[in-house]
Scaffold this motif. Structure first.
Motif: not given
Lengths: 195, 190
Positions: A62, A65-66, A69, B88-89, B92
């Protein structure tokens, strides 16, 4: 863009190899990354950790990914996650035959004997930075010099309540972190923690 | 193809239903992988989980790769590992998109200021838990924990180097102390 993505991949590849000890272990690496790239600040890391704890999936994925991004949009989310899982998955799929002999090996155990305290130390130090953001008023303290102004008292009161609820009170001890995170968000809104 | 899709879907569920990863995945593996599909036995899953902990990376993803590999070779391992990260991808990325559109609202800022307080306690609790499993004796406290704390607080040394140094130190300490113990026994026995 391409260069940022490559850097992102490399940084999370390193996290995938060296962050030992579960989800929180990525924290010190992210602080290091914030220092060296300026992609995000310490407060954002704490926010991303909170979101990662409150949603399904491993915290490490998580977080990757965060962060990905935030740095580079959807391609970034993808690349950072890929970087994180690649070392482990490669080992599982390709070199595991060799590793099976390794299990219970005394050198492996000895390495973990060193790794676990190191990981604990790194996460503890990362926690200190969050304390500074969440519980202290550094700017106010610097301008007034009054020690009482250093501490953000409502925040400290909330921290004590959460600590007591997660450690001492039986019925609330086992609750999922998401409950505490949402509760703290509500307290933050009611008492205007952000201002 | 259908079998790969089934595998993919099974591990999407594992990723999507596990909060926090690691240990939390075991009940879902138990219910789906062991009981429903019969893809692995309880012992195999526990073995994979134990090995996954000693490998680099994310425990849940590694465990999924082990199970996929057992069923369908390397391709199966990739399908299972990717499946477990898909939730998750997606989740999130959606949250990040949504939140970044609202961060300038003072309500969101207040909420996150509250949440950060909670994060402090979550980290404290995690450190206490790790501490209990990590501090097996005084040597690892004085020779590893304290020096790493100091280096990480007061220098810019990369955590990568600190982790590698700690692993080497762990091996060195145990080799030296087992030699000392060996000599002690020899002296007593001889």
């Amino acid at each position: 863009m391409i260069l940022t993505l490559l850097r992102l991949f490399w940084e999370f590849f390193k996290i995938g190899i060296f962050a030992v000890g579960g989800g929180m272990a990525a924290l010190p690496f992210l602080y290091d990354l914030a220092d060296s790239t300026g992609w995000f600040d310490y407060a954002q890391i704490a926010d991303m950790l909170a979101v990662s704890e409150s949603t399904p999936g491993p915290i490490g994925i998580n977080m990757a990914t965060y962060v990905g991004y935030e740095v580079c949009g959807i391609p970034g989310a993808f690349i950072a996650t890929l970087g994180t899982i690649l070392p482990g998955v490669t080992v599982v799929l390709i070199v595991v035959h060799f590793l099976e002999k390794f299990r219970g090996n005394r050198y492996m155990d000895a390495a973990f004997y060193g790794l676990r305290p190191a990981s604990t130390a790194l996460i503890a130090v990362a926690g200190i930075s969050v304390v500074e953001i969440a519980l202290l008023n550094m700017d106010l303290f610097k301008s007034t010099g009054d020690l009482l102004d250093l501490f953000s008292w409502p925040a400290i009161a909330l921290a004590v309540v959460i600590w007591v609820m997660t450690n001492l009170i039986k019925p609330t001890k086992g609750l999922h972190p998401v409950v505490y995170i949402l509760g703290s968000a509500i307290v933050g809104i009611i008492f205007k923690f952000g201002s | 193809m259908r079998e790969y899709l089934k595998l993919f879907w099974a591990f999407i569920k594992v990723g999507g239903l596990t909060f926090g990863g690691g240990y939390a995945m075991l009940p879902i593996l138990q219910r789906d992988i062991i009981e429903k599909y019969g893809w692995a036995t309880e012992e195999e899953v526990m073995d994979y989980y134990a090995m996954a902990q000693c490998l680099p990376g994310i425990i849940m993803v590694n465990t999924s790769a082990f199970i996929g590999r057992k069923l369908k070779g390397i391709k199966g391992g990739i399908v299972a590992a990717v499946g477990s990260t898909v939730p998750s991808l997606v989740i999130i990325t959606l949250i990040a998109m949504f939140l970044s559109a609202f961060t300038h609202y003072s309500v969101v800022q207040d909420a996150f200021a509250g949440v950060r307080v909670c994060v402090v306690i979550l980290i404290v609790n995690a450190v206490v838990k790790l501490w209990k499993s990590a501090m097996v004796d005084w040597k690892c406290f004085f020779l590893i924990f304290l020096p790493i704390c100091a280096l990480s607080l007061f220098t810019d040394v990369s955590p990568v180097l600190l982790v590698v140094a700690a692993a080497v130190a762990g091996v060195a300490i145990s080799v030296i102390s087992s030699k000392c113990a060996g000599r002690g026994e020899e002296a007593r026995g001889g």
